[in-house]
Motif scaffolding. Structure first.
Motif, PDB file in Angstrom:
ATOM      1  N   GLU A 140     -63.702  21.897 -17.037  1.00  0.00           N
ATOM      2  CA  GLU A 140     -64.081  22.146 -15.649  1.00  0.00           C
ATOM      3  C   GLU A 140     -63.351  21.189 -14.706  1.00  0.00           C
ATOM      4  OE1 GLU A 140     -68.234  22.632 -13.098  1.00  0.00           O
ATOM      5  OE2 GLU A 140     -68.262  22.640 -15.289  1.00  0.00           O
ATOM      6  N   ILE A 141     -63.211  19.939 -15.113  1.00  0.00           N
ATOM      7  CA  ILE A 141     -62.512  18.940 -14.295  1.00  0.00           C
ATOM      8  C   ILE A 141     -61.032  19.296 -14.182  1.00  0.00           C
ATOM      9  CG2 ILE A 141     -61.806  16.523 -14.179  1.00  0.00           C
ATOM     10  CD1 ILE A 141     -64.430  15.819 -15.560  1.00  0.00           C
ATOM     11  N   ARG A 142     -60.449  19.773 -15.300  1.00  0.00           N
ATOM     12  CA  ARG A 142     -59.015  20.065 -15.318  1.00  0.00           C
ATOM     13  C   ARG A 142     -58.646  21.188 -14.364  1.00  0.00           C
ATOM     14  NH1 ARG A 142     -56.605  20.350 -21.339  1.00  0.00           N
ATOM     15  NH2 ARG A 142     -54.751  20.759 -20.041  1.00  0.00           N
ATOM     16  N   LYS A 143     -59.628  22.031 -14.007  1.00  0.00           N
ATOM     17  CA  LYS A 143     -59.340  23.149 -13.115  1.00  0.00           C
ATOM     18  C   LYS A 143     -59.291  22.730 -11.639  1.00  0.00           C
ATOM     19  CE  LYS A 143     -61.621  26.533 -16.125  1.00  0.00           C
ATOM     20  NZ  LYS A 143     -62.787  27.450 -16.251  1.00  0.00           N
ATOM     21  N   THR A 144     -59.795  21.563 -11.336  1.00  0.00           N
ATOM     22  CA  THR A 144     -59.844  21.133  -9.933  1.00  0.00           C
ATOM     23  C   THR A 144     -58.442  20.848  -9.411  1.00  0.00           C
ATOM     24  OG1 THR A 144     -60.083  18.791 -10.489  1.00  0.00           O
ATOM     25  CG2 THR A 144     -62.103  20.099 -10.306  1.00  0.00           C
ATOM     26  N   ASP A 145     -58.280  20.891  -8.068  1.00  0.00           N
ATOM     27  CA  ASP A 145     -56.982  20.627  -7.440  1.00  0.00           C
ATOM     28  C   ASP A 145     -56.493  19.216  -7.737  1.00  0.00           C
ATOM     29  OD1 ASP A 145     -56.938  23.140  -6.374  1.00  0.00           O
ATOM     30  OD2 ASP A 145     -57.774  22.549  -4.437  1.00  0.00           O
ATOM     31  N   LEU A 146     -57.436  18.325  -7.974  1.00  0.00           N
ATOM     32  CA  LEU A 146     -57.055  16.938  -8.184  1.00  0.00           C
ATOM     33  C   LEU A 146     -56.384  16.724  -9.535  1.00  0.00           C
ATOM     34  CD1 LEU A 146     -57.086  14.047  -7.104  1.00  0.00           C
ATOM     35  CD2 LEU A 146     -59.392  13.788  -8.030  1.00  0.00           C
ATOM     36  N   PHE A 147     -56.874  17.406 -10.575  1.00  0.00           N
ATOM     37  CA  PHE A 147     -56.407  17.118 -11.931  1.00  0.00           C
ATOM     38  C   PHE A 147     -55.640  18.264 -12.589  1.00  0.00           C
ATOM     39  CE2 PHE A 147     -60.198  14.364 -11.437  1.00  0.00           C
ATOM     40  CZ  PHE A 147     -59.602  13.131 -11.670  1.00  0.00           C
ATOM     41  N   ASN A 148     -55.352  19.328 -11.857  1.00  0.00           N
ATOM     42  CA  ASN A 148     -54.751  20.500 -12.516  1.00  0.00           C
ATOM     43  C   ASN A 148     -53.273  20.316 -12.871  1.00  0.00           C
ATOM     44  OD1 ASN A 148     -53.554  20.677 -10.029  1.00  0.00           O
ATOM     45  ND2 ASN A 148     -54.481  22.640  -9.452  1.00  0.00           N
ATOM     46  N   LEU A 149     -52.658  19.211 -12.458  1.00  0.00           N
ATOM     47  CA  LEU A 149     -51.249  18.973 -12.785  1.00  0.00           C
ATOM     48  C   LEU A 149     -51.063  18.116 -14.032  1.00  0.00           C
ATOM     49  CD1 LEU A 149     -49.734  18.345  -9.211  1.00  0.00           C
ATOM     50  CD2 LEU A 149     -49.692  20.458 -10.567  1.00  0.00           C
ATOM     51  N   ILE A 150     -52.162  17.641 -14.617  1.00  0.00           N
ATOM     52  CA  ILE A 150     -52.053  16.799 -15.810  1.00  0.00           C
ATOM     53  C   ILE A 150     -51.820  17.682 -17.038  1.00  0.00           C
ATOM     54  CG2 ILE A 150     -53.236  15.114 -17.270  1.00  0.00           C
ATOM     55  CD1 ILE A 150     -54.767  14.164 -14.859  1.00  0.00           C
ATOM     56  N   ASP A 151     -50.787  17.378 -17.792  1.00  0.00           N
ATOM     57  CA  ASP A 151     -50.464  18.224 -18.947  1.00  0.00           C
ATOM     58  C   ASP A 151     -51.371  17.893 -20.137  1.00  0.00           C
ATOM     59  OD1 ASP A 151     -49.454  15.904 -20.193  1.00  0.00           O
ATOM     60  OD2 ASP A 151     -47.434  16.287 -19.432  1.00  0.00           O
ATOM     61  N   GLU A 152     -51.230  18.705 -21.201  1.00  0.00           N
ATOM     62  CA  GLU A 152     -52.120  18.614 -22.362  1.00  0.00           C
ATOM     63  C   GLU A 152     -51.989  17.276 -23.067  1.00  0.00           C
ATOM     64  OE1 GLU A 152     -55.102  19.538 -24.780  1.00  0.00           O
ATOM     65  OE2 GLU A 152     -54.395  20.845 -23.150  1.00  0.00           O
ATOM     66  N   SER A 153     -50.757  16.810 -23.268  1.00  0.00           N
ATOM     67  CA  SER A 153     -50.565  15.566 -24.018  1.00  0.00           C
ATOM     68  C   SER A 153     -51.224  14.384 -23.303  1.00  0.00           C
ATOM     69  CB  SER A 153     -49.071  15.301 -24.219  1.00  0.00           C
ATOM     70  OG  SER A 153     -48.413  15.145 -22.970  1.00  0.00           O
ATOM     71  N   THR A 154     -51.158  14.405 -21.986  1.00  0.00           N
ATOM     72  CA  THR A 154     -51.780  13.310 -21.217  1.00  0.00           C
ATOM     73  C   THR A 154     -53.291  13.388 -21.323  1.00  0.00           C
ATOM     74  OG1 THR A 154     -49.912  13.327 -19.669  1.00  0.00           O
ATOM     75  CG2 THR A 154     -51.920  12.213 -18.954  1.00  0.00           C
ATOM     76  N   TRP A 155     -53.825  14.634 -21.301  1.00  0.00           N
ATOM     77  CA  TRP A 155     -55.276  14.779 -21.440  1.00  0.00           C
ATOM     78  C   TRP A 155     -55.739  14.269 -22.801  1.00  0.00           C
ATOM     79  CZ3 TRP A 155     -58.894  14.862 -18.162  1.00  0.00           C
ATOM     80  CH2 TRP A 155     -58.759  15.467 -16.915  1.00  0.00           C
TER      81      TRP A 155
END
Length: 735
Positions: free
Chosen positions: A8-23
């Motif tokens: 849910e957080i990853r979908k926000t405008d703030l965090f949607n540019l973080i790629d999978e490896s970083t997550w």
């Protein structure tokens, strides 16, 4: 950590540019936090080790006021950040955050923030932008109610969304005189100068505008053009509100128009109120011209003296690190996030203190540059016992790069204890352009106190009139001031007043003034040096020789106290103000009574006694010094008259003196007539000075003649007795 929450957080405008490896790297650091309604997330002052993202629910942000009441300053809704400012920049929490309802958050500790900063720079920049905007709004929000009245959440949100932030560097122009008034500005931090420009480049300084004030409201309300130019005095942050934005805002908040008009009215009414007063808040930066100058010790002593007059905060990089519980503040640069927070903290301190004293580093560090950018005035400490060539070239380069205000520069010459007389100050003043300078003997508390009075607008400035022999009474006034503990911070005058004032500024006190002037006027008898009266009655040679022995090669810049005197340029019909150069030449010029003493020729122009145009220069003292002015007038107030029906002949007066028991004929002599003719032109100025001085002393000396130097002791005693009584009354205590 619940995968659904992360998704849910990853979908926000703030965090949607973080790629999978970083997550994958981040997820192991995240924690779930659940709060019941009313439970605190953190309290004001708590250490900041993380930031949070609201998943669902709502938080309320409160700040503790000085009254002890908690004021709500905002709400945090789902997907919004909280606590990011301190988590990134360090320091303690600045507010209390409580749950308005059952709330779920994700905690992002510093370890995860560091991963985002290195692996997802675009996301980290978004976080920085949010932090900066929040800090700015935190600074702006407390100012708005005073300017526009109480605002509801909708109105506040509208303003914050539609304003434009502007950063103004020292010397940078915000708008020019004649520009259209299409917007208004609010000063959030810093200070600006208001300048009225003229075609002859003789611009007029109309005053200063500081934090919390509106700019440009007159042209904005009238639809006209800017009436003055606005220039940044130090690093300043403003918000710009366009006409379109304000009109829409005012439609829903009509009281804003009324308050804007009241602001304009207050500014017009207070124009004269601060004519003679220093600004109630000022930032002062102190630098050292060499590594061996006692920078920290000087600042500490000066702050102690300032505290007598104003609330003062002393800041250095070391002290600031201790206050905020951080390290490395001296290296914080403009682009760092903590710079925004530090600027906000400094602005808050400005609101609490009259004076902020910034002690610079001994290098051109980021802190030193910040000190210069935030300064209203700077003090540069220079060694009083060494030549100007010893100045560190790095200091010169720093000043050229960061400071362009010689009118706001003060040189303080630090002299070793026991120094008898300053020397070669002009060399330093030619190298470092400064409109003001002071001499300080290390270890002399009174010298620190004098500088503090000048800085706070509380200096005591003595102005002495011309008056020939009657001017000896100034010595008695000096004694009365000393005995009543009234400091003399600057001394100035015309003719005989300048002669006495210059001696006092050289370091003579009243007992030495008596010895010096008894030798000067009574024993040496310079007024008996008569000559053929083609240019003047006195040859002037004896007067020249005696004065030279007293004043020697002393330069005005080397006097212990600020001093000036005035003369009259007969060629241009203008007043000449002597503030630098040869003291002897200045004294010789100001005391050249026309017809009595030969005039002085300078650059083919003829200069004579300053009393011709300004015998009591209170107006000039007001221009140079902020504070109290004590004016001493020793001119003869009697009208030149005679009881005879016609003016007596010289033989009548002579026979009246020679024949016993014959009724004497009393009439003014040629010297009385010459002197009265010399000063009659400045009579109006003297009357104005009487009104403009804080304490005006018109000494009762009408019984004495213009050249009655034989009455030396009596004249001084009358000055002392009269001044002692009047000064005691002025101070509100019995004589």
């Amino acid at each position: 950590m619940n995968k659904d929450l992360i998704s849910e957080i990853r979908k926000t405008d703030l965090f949607n540019l973080i790629d999978e490896s970083t997550w994958q790297k981040i997820s192991g650091h995240l924690e779930l936090v659940e709060l019941d309604k009313g439970q605190s997330l953190f309290l004001q002052g708590d250490p900041a080790d993380s930031m949070y993202v609201v998943v669902h629910g709502q938080l309320e942000v409160k700040m503790s006021e000085e009254t002890g009441r908690d004021a709500v300053i905002g709400k945090i809704d789902p997907t919004m950040l909280v606590g990011e400012i301190q988590a990134i920049s360090g320091g303690g929490r600045t507010a209390n955050v409580d749950a308005c309802s059952d709330t779920c958050l994700v905690k992002i500790p510093k370890s995860a923030i560091e991963i985002i900063a290195s692996d997802a720079p675009e996301t980290f920049q978004k976080i920085l932008d949010i932090a900066r905007e929040r800090l700015r709004n935190d600074q702006l929000r407390p100012l708005l109610p005073t300017l526009f009245g109480t605002l509801n959440k909708k109105a506040l949100g509208y303003i914050e969304k539609h304003i434009e932030w502007i950063h103004l560097s020292p010397g940078e122009i915000l708008c020019r005189q004649g520009d259209p008034g299409e917007c208004i500005y609010i000063v959030v931090s810093g200070r600006l100068r208001v300048v009225k420009e003229s075609k002859d480049l003789n611009n007029l300084d109309l005053g200063e505008i500081g934090r919390g004030e509106i700019l440009g409201e007159m042209a904005f309300l009238t639809g006209g053009v800017r009436s003055a130019t606005l220039v940044g005095m130090r690093d300043s942050h403003l918000v710009k509100i366009s006409r379109t934005v304000f009109e829409k805002f005012a439609n829903e908040n009509p009281s804003a128009i009324l308050l804007l008009g009241q602001t304009l009215a207050r500014r017009i009414l207070r124009t004269e109120e601060f004519k003679h007063k220093a600004h109630p808040q000022a930032n002062l930066t102190i630098l050292a011209a060499g590594n061996d100058m006692p920078l920290t010790e000087f600042t500490q002593y000066l702050v102690r003296s300032l505290l007598v007059h104003v609330s003062t905060l002393h800041l250095s990089s070391r002290r600031l690190n201790d206050m905020l519980g951080l390290s490395g503040i001296e290296h914080i640069k403009e682009e760092d996030l903590f710079n925004v927070r530090l600027s906000a903290w400094l602005t808050e301190q400005e609101a609490r203190h009259d004076f902020m004293v910034f002690e610079s580093d001994r290098s051109d560090s980021a802190w030193t540059k910040r000190c210069l950018r935030n300064a209203d005035k700077i003090i540069i400490l220079v060694p009083g016992d060494r030549p100007a060539k010893d100045l560190d070239t790095k200091m010169v380069s720093l000043l050229k790069a960061e400071w362009t205000e010689p009118s706001k520069t003060i040189l303080v010459f630090v002299h070793p204890e026991g120094t008898s007389r300053p020397d070669k100050s002009s060399e330093w003043l030619n190298l470092i352009k400064a409109e003001e300078h002071h001499h300080l003997r290390w270890g002399i508390e009174a010298d620190f106190q004098r500088i503090a009075r000048f800085l706070t607008g509380n200096s005591v400035n003595l102005v002495l009139s011309g008056g020939a022999a009657c001017g000896l009474a100034h010595i008695g006034v000096v004694r009365a001031l000393e005995e009543n503990d009234v400091p003399i911070d600057s001394i100035s005058g015309t003719s005989m007043g300048a002669l006495i004032g210059a001696q006092y500024a050289m370091g003579m006190r009243h007992s030495e003034l008596i010895r010096t002037n008894r030798w000067f006027w009574v024993e040496s008898k310079p007024i008996r040096d008569l000559t053929l009266p083609i240019i003047s009655f006195l040859r002037g040679r004896k007067l020249h020789q005696v004065a030279k022995r007293i004043y020697g090669e002393t330069q005005i810049e080397d006097l212990w106290l600020p001093f000036f005197c005035v003369s009259t340029n007969l060629t241009s019909a203008k007043v000449v103000i002597h503030r630098k150069g040869s003291l002897f030449n200045a004294i010789r010029t100001t005391a050249s009574v026309p017809g009595l003493v030969p005039p002085v020729v300078n650059n083919n122009e003829i200069l004579v006694d300053g009393g011709v145009m300004n015998n009591l220069p209170v107006d000039i003292a007001r221009r140079f010094f902020k504070g109290t002015v004590i004016a001493v007038d020793v001119t003869d107030a009697r009208a030149l008259s005679t009881t005879l029906t016609g003016f007596p002949s010289p033989w009548q007066i002579l026979w009246g003196k020679m024949i016993p028991f014959k009724n004497r004929v009393y009439a003014p002599n040629i010297f009385d007539i010459i002197y009265r003719s010399a000063v009659v032109g400045s009579r109006h100025k003297t009357e104005k000075a009487k009104q403009d001085a804080d304490l005006y002393l018109r000494l009762p000396l009408d019984q004495f003649k213009f050249l009655d130097f034989e009455a030396f002791d009596k004249i001084i005693d009358i000055g002392y007795q009269y001044a002692k009584e009047k000064i005691s009354e002025w101070k509100g205590k019995p004589a």
